[in-house]
Scaffold this motif. Structure first.
Motif, PDB file in Angstrom:
ATOM      1  N   SER A 297       0.758  -1.298  -0.026  1.00 21.70           N
ATOM      2  CA  SER A 297      -0.020   0.028   0.109  1.00 21.70           C
ATOM      3  C   SER A 297       0.923   1.025  -0.042  1.00 21.70           C
TER       4      SER A 297
ATOM      5  N   SER B  88      -4.709   1.615  -1.920  1.00 26.05           N
ATOM      6  CA  SER B  88      -5.166   0.786  -1.134  1.00 26.05           C
ATOM      7  C   SER B  88      -6.127   1.401  -0.122  1.00 26.05           C
ATOM      8  N   ASN B  89      -7.217   0.822   0.097  1.00 25.10           N
ATOM      9  CA  ASN B  89      -7.935   1.372   1.331  1.00 25.10           C
ATOM     10  C   ASN B  89      -7.768   0.676   2.727  1.00 25.10           C
ATOM     11  N   SER B  90      -6.602   0.076   2.791  1.00 29.95           N
ATOM     12  CA  SER B  90      -6.071  -0.571   3.881  1.00 29.95           C
ATOM     13  C   SER B  90      -5.926   0.290   5.152  1.00 29.95           C
ATOM     14  N   ASN B  91      -6.131   0.057   6.157  1.00 33.85           N
ATOM     15  CA  ASN B  91      -5.691   0.721   7.395  1.00 33.85           C
ATOM     16  C   ASN B  91      -4.337   0.315   7.811  1.00 33.85           C
ATOM     17  N   ALA B  92      -4.009  -0.714   7.328  1.00 33.20           N
ATOM     18  CA  ALA B  92      -2.417  -1.292   7.879  1.00 33.20           C
ATOM     19  C   ALA B  92      -1.549  -0.006   7.805  1.00 33.20           C
TER      20      ALA B  92
ATOM     21  N   GLU C  37       3.928  -3.123   6.461  1.00 36.56           N
ATOM     22  CA  GLU C  37       3.865  -4.585   5.888  1.00 36.56           C
ATOM     23  C   GLU C  37       5.088  -5.208   6.061  1.00 36.56           C
TER      24      GLU C  37
END
Length: 121
Positions: free
Chosen positions: A19, A111-115, A118
């Motif tokens: 992301s 990305s719509n990830s909240n991470a 990684e």
């Protein structure tokens, strides 16, 4: 000629796309207590570096230390090389799928990830 063309990137490990909103990339398989230099090369032959000390066999690349918005989905591929700071001539090797690699191709995606981090994988 760009760095990517000068280097044989065919032998680099193609990391899983990450992301573009990450704050950190974690890299394991490293030796605890060792200082590492991380070089991130872009397609324009520019390099940015981060130095970190391995804790519990991993380093954390704080992406806020890089040029803002450098690692984005429109930037293309980046080449990551890792050195032990006591030997800046020979990149270290990491093993993926039973094969050792001394360079890693990084790509970033929207990305719509909240991470917030990684692992290099």
């Amino acid at each position: 000629m760009s760095y990517l063309l000068k280097q044989d990137t065919c032998n680099c490990y193609n990391a899983v796309p990450m992301s573009q909103c990450l704050q950190e990339i974690k890299i394991n398989q490293l030796t605890t207590g060792v200082n590492y230099l991380f070089e991130i090369w872009d397609k324009f032959d520019s390099v940015e570096t981060i130095i970190d000390t391995a804790v519990s066999n991993e380093c954390t690349l704080d992406l806020s230390e890089l040029t803002p918005s450098l690692l984005n989905s429109n930037a293309g591929e980046f080449v990551l090389k890792i050195y032990d700071t006591t030997d800046l001539e020979t990149p270290i090797e990491l093993t993926f799928n039973s094969i050792e690699y001394n360079c890693f191709i990084l790509t970033f995606v929207q990305s719509n990830s909240n991470a917030t981090y990684e692992y290099l994988r």
